[in-house]
Every structure is written in structure tokens, then in C-alpha cells.
Enzyme design. Structure first.
Site, PDB file in Angstrom:
ATOM      1  N   GLY A  65      31.188  40.800  10.315  1.00 52.70           N
ATOM      2  CA  GLY A  65      30.316  39.619  10.611  1.00 52.70           C
ATOM      3  C   GLY A  65      31.032  38.248  10.691  1.00 52.70           C
ATOM      4  CB  THR A 113      33.135  46.650   3.399  1.00 57.70           C
ATOM      5  OG1 THR A 113      33.172  45.868   2.357  1.00 57.70           O
ATOM      6  CG2 THR A 113      32.396  48.015   2.571  1.00 57.70           C
ATOM      7  CB  CYS A 114      32.484  48.360   8.437  1.00 55.67           C
ATOM      8  SG  CYS A 114      31.909  49.543   9.552  1.00 55.67           S
ATOM      9  CB  CYS A 135      31.267  52.187   8.455  1.00 55.84           C
ATOM     10  SG  CYS A 135      30.154  50.881   7.807  1.00 55.84           S
ATOM     11  CE  LYS A 191      29.775  56.616   5.618  1.00 52.72           C
ATOM     12  NZ  LYS A 191      28.352  55.822   5.530  1.00 52.72           N
ATOM     13  CE1 TYR A 236      36.804  43.865  12.908  1.00 46.46           C
ATOM     14  CE2 TYR A 236      37.635  45.649  13.509  1.00 46.46           C
ATOM     15  CZ  TYR A 236      36.540  44.766  13.277  1.00 46.46           C
ATOM     16  OH  TYR A 236      35.348  45.548  13.167  1.00 46.46           O
ATOM     17  N   GLY A 255      22.154  58.316  -6.826  1.00 51.95           N
ATOM     18  CA  GLY A 255      21.482  58.963  -5.911  1.00 51.95           C
ATOM     19  C   GLY A 255      21.137  58.285  -4.636  1.00 51.95           C
ATOM     20  CE1 TYR A 311      25.408  53.765   2.571  1.00 50.80           C
ATOM     21  CE2 TYR A 311      23.684  52.578   1.341  1.00 50.80           C
ATOM     22  CZ  TYR A 311      25.001  52.523   1.990  1.00 50.80           C
ATOM     23  OH  TYR A 311      25.573  51.468   2.197  1.00 50.80           O
ATOM     24  CD  GLU A 315      26.576  58.047   3.784  1.00 53.64           C
ATOM     25  OE1 GLU A 315      25.880  57.828   4.896  1.00 53.64           O
ATOM     26  OE2 GLU A 315      27.338  57.346   3.373  1.00 53.64           O
ATOM     27  NE  ARG A 367      15.130  53.509  -6.277  1.00 53.97           N
ATOM     28  CZ  ARG A 367      15.346  52.197  -6.358  1.00 53.97           C
ATOM     29  NH1 ARG A 367      14.210  51.355  -5.774  1.00 53.97           N
ATOM     30  NH2 ARG A 367      16.416  51.277  -6.462  1.00 53.97           N
ATOM     31  CG  ASP A 394      26.942  44.091   3.298  1.00 53.24           C
ATOM     32  OD1 ASP A 394      26.126  44.037   4.215  1.00 53.24           O
ATOM     33  OD2 ASP A 394      27.686  45.056   2.864  1.00 53.24           O
ATOM     34  CB  ALA A 416      22.296  57.577  10.536  1.00 56.66           C
ATOM     35  CG  HIS A 443      13.485  74.450  26.241  1.00 53.72           C
ATOM     36  ND1 HIS A 443      13.112  74.768  25.232  1.00 53.72           N
ATOM     37  CD2 HIS A 443      13.837  75.958  26.794  1.00 53.72           C
ATOM     38  CE1 HIS A 443      13.203  75.978  25.035  1.00 53.72           C
ATOM     39  NE2 HIS A 443      13.626  76.733  25.921  1.00 53.72           N
ATOM     40  CD  GLU A 481      12.679  72.094  23.275  1.00 52.83           C
ATOM     41  OE1 GLU A 481      11.499  72.385  24.046  1.00 52.83           O
ATOM     42  OE2 GLU A 481      13.571  72.865  23.280  1.00 52.83           O
TER      43      GLU A 481
END
Length: 474
Positions: free
Chosen positions: A15, A41-42, A47, A50, A98, A175, A177, A181, A204, A325, A363, A457, A462
Site C-alpha cells: 500500500g 508483509t505480503c 502472501c 506462503k 520494489y 483457527g 485462515y 493454511e 470463524r 492493515d 481466498a 463441460h 459448470e
């Protein structure tokens, strides 16, 4: 009044870097301070590494699946040291990217910690100061350990990428993400994974049906998941009763009281007590807001540590803004980037722009993945009457191999307006699928628009356009 720069950005994550570059492109004189590695962090500890670990962890199951298709494939031992070395090189490369982007945009980089001496003056840890007309705080967040005795013996997510060796066993406490993960990643790499979560179900805040299937599939793959469970005591395994060391691994080395990542004896609320080669806390993240000198200037920080901002990312101090964040709005990299771009539109292009936080797709990279956009069934029920279209089935790819994997496709539809309010997907590649569905839901398409779309298909996806009858209304 004359200032050294027009804009001073604190934080070199996604950001902050995007805001600095877009502001500089308007002709503003911009400087940025980062006391860690550029990319935030990402890129450095979230991200990107990971997701590379996710890819690495999937090959063992792929090899087993290939055998069921007739290939004489066999996954060997995972070489963590080789992977770690290659990962480090990739992160070094990305950090340089970066830096080059900032340099190419004319942004002055300060490799130092910045705090606020006054509303227009940043004091750097190298002893220098920089004055600026506008300050943008983009310091992100950090993982936190719970307040319990010997919590320092546990790893947090940042530490996972720096492990010298892969543990044979690990306890993951949490518990959300991140916990789920990493449970899947490490299980895929051959680690014996136990996960404790104090709640009734993991993930949650996500759709109940979707998170239930993820939990079921995680256990099917060998993750020892204990719900309604937490740790009540932990200490260095070197100090633990040898009779409690179950199962017995290699001899435990001598460990100092604060040796992070060394074997740890843990007693749980369910009465279990055993030694794990490592313990990881994934029990929450906190905004990096304190210690910057902001409160003394009149910037409001809530009890969670988030900087309070208005809809244009402005704080209570008129020339100080915050994005990402550290504001604890939606903790996703693409959202922080959009907030940075909206900041530039507002401050430097005379085009007041509110960052759009509605219908953001996301996701969870568990195995299987969970993709979500819009409202969950539980959230939608609280707002209006809905029709729920849902199907769960064994996907062709793994059903042929006689594996128990299941897929979930779910659409939440307004009964009155027929617009699709939300979508949940649990499947391999759900992260890729939900991006496409997100476009349709963001466009306000109706269930009938989905129905008019001809299916591709044979595919899993689908099902999103062939579900004809609601399974329930609520």
C-alpha cells in the site's frame, strides 16, 4: 511554509509503495521510510512466500494421485534447505523490484524507522529528520503471541519462513485462515500437524457450510484437528517430565528458557499432554500503530490498535492519513493498494475518492481452497429473505482415483431482487474461480444471468450455472 517533501510515507509495503509511486507520478516530491525489508508483509513474510509453500506442499498428493492414473510416480523426501535457499533468493529479487520501482518513480528511500516528532516532521532512527506537508502511515500489522506463560517458546507466522530445519511435528494454535493454511502446508510437506482451536469450528466468519467441509477435508488429509481445545500450559521440553513425551522423537537438545522453535511440552484443555518439535501461534494480528508518536499529535487509535480514519483515509489530524492493515478495515494486500491509489486521487489529483470495500473477493489457501465473495448464508439471512443454491460432489479428477475429496459450490440469492448476494466455493483452485465470480457479483448480475450462461463441460465450475432449484429458502 516550506517542507523537505510534499509527501512522507511511513512503511514500504504494497500500500505504501503504491501510494508513494502514484503520488510521485503527479509531480509531488515523495520520500518513504522502511525499517525492515521493502515489500512489507505480503512480499517478504506473507502472501508470496506462503503461496510458494502452498505450491511446494501440493506435490506429494499430486504424486500419489498420479499413481492412481497409472504413473509410476513417487514423491521423495522434501528438501527444506534447498527450498528455503531458493525462497530467500526469490524474496531478495522481489525486494529489489520494489526498490527499483520506487527509485524509478523518483521516490527518496530512507532505510530507517520513522516516528512523528510533530504533525509535519518525521524523526528517523539514523538521527535525521524530514519535514512534509502530508504524512501517510502504511505500517501494516504483525502477528502477536497470546499473553500466557512461556508463549515466547512458540513461533509466529513470520518465523515459519526462517526455520533452519523442518520440524517432524508441530502444534498450531488458532483457527483462522493463517492457522489453517499453515496446517495444510506443513502437513503437505510431511510434518505431523496437530491444530488446537478453542472455538466450535475453524475459519470463524466464513460460511458455516464451507468451513465445515474445509475442516472435514483437512482431517481426511491427516491433520489432527482438535476443536474446543486450547493450550493451558507449555514449557521447554528439556524441563518436562520425560514420561509425558508422546510420541518419542529424537533426543531433545538442551533448550534455554526462551529458545523459540525448540521442542515444547504442551498440556491442553482436553487433558492431552505431549512434546511437539515446534509450536506455532496463529492467534491474531495487531496493527503496527503504537510507538510512532501519533497519539500525542491527536491521531485516534482504537483499543485494537487500529488508526481511525474517515472514508477518505484521513485521520483526526488533517494532514495525516493512514491506509492498509494499520487501519484494520479489510486486511488484504489488494485492498491496501486500492486505498493507496484512492489516497493519491484524493490528495494529489483533486478527485476525492473513497476506497471501495464492498464485495471484495478473497481466498483461503487451505487444501482444498475456500473462495468467497459477498455475503455468507448466515449474513444474508439477517438482512433479507434469500434462496440458497448449493451443491456438493466428488470432483471427477479425484473421484477417478477413488479419493474422498469433495467440492462445494454455493450461491446466495435475493429472493425478491434475484441478485446474487454471495458465492462460496470449496475446491482445488477456488481462489482462481472466485476471482471470476467476483466480477459477476460486483456487476450485480442476477441468478437468471448465471442461468443464461452456457456451461463449460466437463468442469467443476459448470455447477455455478447449472444449479436450477434452491436447496432452501431463509
Amino acid at each position: 511554509m516550506s517542507y523537505d517533501v510534499d509527501l512522507f510515507v511511513i512503511g514500504g509495503g504494497s500500500g505504501g509503495v503504491r501510494a508513494a509511486r502514484t503520488a510521485a507520478a503527479t509531480g509531488a516530491k515523495v520520500a518513504l521510510a522502511e525499517d525492515s525489508r521493502m515489500g512489507g508483509t505480503c512480499v517478504i513474510r506473507g502472501c508470496v512466500p506462503k503461496k510458494l509453500m502452498v505450491f511446494a506442499s501440493e506435490f506429494r498428493q499430486s504424486a500419489a494421485l498420479a499413481q492412481q492414473y497409472g504413473w509410476s510416480a513417487m514423491a521423495g523426501e522434501f528438501d527444506w534447505k534447498m527450498f528455503r535457499a531458493k525462497l530467500d533468493r526469490e524474496l531478495d529479487r522481489l525486494e529489489k523490484v520494489y526498490r527499483n520501482l520506487l527509485n524509478g518513480s523518483g521516490v527518496t528511500i530512507h532505510d530507517a524507522r520513522a516516528t512523528m516528532a510533530d504533525a509535519h516532521t518525521a524523526a528517523l532512527s539514523n538521527g535525521n529528520t524530514v519535514t512534509a506537508e502530508t504524512i501517510l502511515v502504511a505500517t501494516g500489522g504483525r502477528p502477536v503471541r497470546p499473553e500466557q506463560p512461556n508463549a515466547r517458546l512458540g513461533l509466529v507466522s513470520d518465523d515459519i519462513f526462517n526455520m533452519e530445519t523442518l520440524p517432524k511435528s508441530i502444534l498450531i494454535i488458532g483457527g483462522g485462515y493463517i492457522a489453517s493454511e499453515f496446517a495444510c502446508i506443513l502437513n503437505g510437506l510431511g510434518v505431523d500437524v496437530t491444530q488446537y482451536y478453542r472455538g466450535a469450528q475453524i475459519l470463524r466468519g466464513f460460511d458455516d457450510e464451507a468451513r465445515g467441509l474445509v475442516a472435514e477435508m483437512m482431517q481426511e488429509k491427516g491433520i489432527n484437528l482438535h476443536l474446543g481445545t486450547n493450550s493451558v500450559e507449555m514449557r521447554s521440553a528439556a524441563d518436562a517430565d520425560p514420561d509425558m513425551r508422546v510420541p518419542a522423537h529424537e533426543p531433545v537438545p538442551e533448550a534455554s528458557a526462551d529458545a523459540v522453535g525448540k521442542p515444547v511440552w504442551v498440556k491442553a484443555t482436553n487433558g492431552d499432554a505431549r512434546v511437539f518439535d515446534a509450536v506455532m501461534f496463529a492467534t491474531g494480528r495487531a496493527p503496527n500503530s503504537h510507538g510512532l508518536g501519533l497519539e500525542a499529535l491527536g491521531v485516534n487509535i482504537n483499543r485494537r490498535g487500529a488508526i481511525e480514519v474517515d472514508e477518505y483515509s484521513k485521520t483526526a489530524v488533517s494532514n495525516i492519513y493512514a491506509i492498509g492493515d494499520v487501519t484494520d478495515r479489510i486486511q488484504l494486500t489488494p485492498v491496501a493498494i486500492r486505498e493507496g491509489m484512492a489516497f493519491t486521487e484524493t490528495v494529489y489529483k483533486n478527485n476525492p475518492t473513497k476506497p471501495d470495500h464492498e464485495l471484495v473477493a478473497s481466498a483461503v489457501f487451505t487444501q482444498p481452497e475456500l473462495g468467497t465473495v459477498g455475503l455468507t448464508e448466515e449474513q444474508a439471512r439477517e438482512i433479507e429473505t434469500i434462496d440458497v443454491y448449493c451443491t456438493s460432489f466428488r470432483p471427477m479428477r479425484t473421484a477417478f482415483a477413488e479419493r474422498p475429496d469433495r467440492v462445494l459450490m454455493k450461491l446466495i440469492v435475493s429472493k425478491e431482487k434475484r441478485t446474487v448476494l454471495g458465492c462460496q466455493i470449496v475446491a482445488e483452485g477456488a481462489g482462481e474461480l472466485i476471482q471470476m465470480v467476483g466480477i459477476a457479483i460486483k456487476a450485480g448480475l442476477t441468478k437468471e444471468d448465471f442461468d443464461r450462461t452456457v456451461a463449460v463441460h466437463p468442469t467443476m465450475s459448470e455447477e455455478l450455472v447449472t444449479m436450477q432449484n434452491p436447496v432452501r429458502s431463509a
